[in-house]
Design a protein around this motif. Structure first.
Motif, PDB file in Angstrom:
ATOM      1  N   ASN A  77      44.936  41.241  41.693  1.00  0.00           N
ATOM      2  CA  ASN A  77      44.280  42.411  41.114  1.00  0.00           C
ATOM      3  C   ASN A  77      44.550  43.690  41.909  1.00  0.00           C
ATOM      4  N   GLY A  78      45.683  43.763  42.559  1.00  0.00           N
ATOM      5  CA  GLY A  78      46.068  44.984  43.254  1.00  0.00           C
ATOM      6  C   GLY A  78      45.107  45.409  44.345  1.00  0.00           C
ATOM      7  N   GLY A  79      44.515  44.433  45.038  1.00  0.00           N
ATOM      8  CA  GLY A  79      43.604  44.720  46.137  1.00  0.00           C
ATOM      9  C   GLY A  79      42.142  44.740  45.737  1.00  0.00           C
ATOM     10  N   ASN A  80      41.853  44.613  44.454  1.00  0.00           N
ATOM     11  CA  ASN A  80      40.472  44.635  43.975  1.00  0.00           C
ATOM     12  C   ASN A  80      39.926  43.224  43.784  1.00  0.00           C
ATOM     13  N   ARG A  81      38.673  43.068  44.068  1.00  0.00           N
ATOM     14  CA  ARG A  81      37.992  41.776  43.899  1.00  0.00           C
ATOM     15  C   ARG A  81      37.337  41.783  42.514  1.00  0.00           C
ATOM     16  N   THR A  82      38.160  41.757  41.474  1.00  0.00           N
ATOM     17  CA  THR A  82      37.693  41.892  40.106  1.00  0.00           C
ATOM     18  C   THR A  82      37.528  40.525  39.456  1.00  0.00           C
ATOM     19  N   VAL A  83      36.389  40.329  38.808  1.00  0.00           N
ATOM     20  CA  VAL A  83      36.125  39.085  38.085  1.00  0.00           C
ATOM     21  C   VAL A  83      35.644  39.423  36.676  1.00  0.00           C
ATOM     22  N   PRO A  84      35.853  38.538  35.708  1.00  0.00           N
ATOM     23  CA  PRO A  84      36.543  37.271  35.878  1.00  0.00           C
ATOM     24  C   PRO A  84      38.057  37.459  36.010  1.00  0.00           C
TER      25      PRO A  84
ATOM     26  N   PHE B 118      43.232  35.558  47.233  1.00  0.00           N
ATOM     27  CA  PHE B 118      44.044  35.331  46.037  1.00  0.00           C
ATOM     28  C   PHE B 118      43.641  36.301  44.925  1.00  0.00           C
ATOM     29  N   VAL B 119      42.343  36.415  44.658  1.00  0.00           N
ATOM     30  CA  VAL B 119      41.852  37.298  43.593  1.00  0.00           C
ATOM     31  C   VAL B 119      42.235  38.741  43.889  1.00  0.00           C
ATOM     32  N   GLU B 120      42.061  39.170  45.123  1.00  0.00           N
ATOM     33  CA  GLU B 120      42.439  40.533  45.487  1.00  0.00           C
ATOM     34  C   GLU B 120      43.945  40.741  45.319  1.00  0.00           C
ATOM     35  N   HIS B 121      44.736  39.742  45.662  1.00  0.00           N
ATOM     36  CA  HIS B 121      46.190  39.861  45.548  1.00  0.00           C
ATOM     37  C   HIS B 121      46.618  40.075  44.091  1.00  0.00           C
TER      38      HIS B 121
END
Length: 89
Positions: free
Chosen positions: A58-65, A53-56
């Motif tokens: 964020n355009g494929g990136n595992r960006t937090v928060p 879900f987070v990658e989706h």
């Protein structure tokens, strides 16, 4: 497309995806706590089922928060002002 329904927060609160080592996450959590903004934290390291879900969003990136709002929209590393503004609308 991953579903956001499982992470969509109640009205007036947010869901925040974090990691333990993320300084931006720590800062935003502290600000939200001080301001009394309710949030549910989901640590991606402890809950890897949410990584897709987070990658989706964020355009494929595992960006937090990564923050999810009650309307189902998401923002990456939003400021406290942005969170408050989006919760007020």
């Amino acid at each position: 497309m991953p579903q956001s329904t499982q992470v969509t927060p109640d009205e007036g609160s947010i869901t925040m995806f974090t990691t333990t080592w993320c300084g931006y996450c720590t800062r935003l959590k502290g600000q939200l706590t001080r301001e009394g903004v309710p949030f549910t934290e989901i640590d991606l390291e402890a809950n890897p089922e949410h990584v897709d879900f987070v990658e989706h969003v964020n355009g494929g990136n595992r960006t937090v928060p990564t923050v999810v709002f009650p309307d189902g929209s998401a923002a990456t590393n939003p400021s406290l002002a942005e969170v408050r503004s989006r919760l007020a609308s």
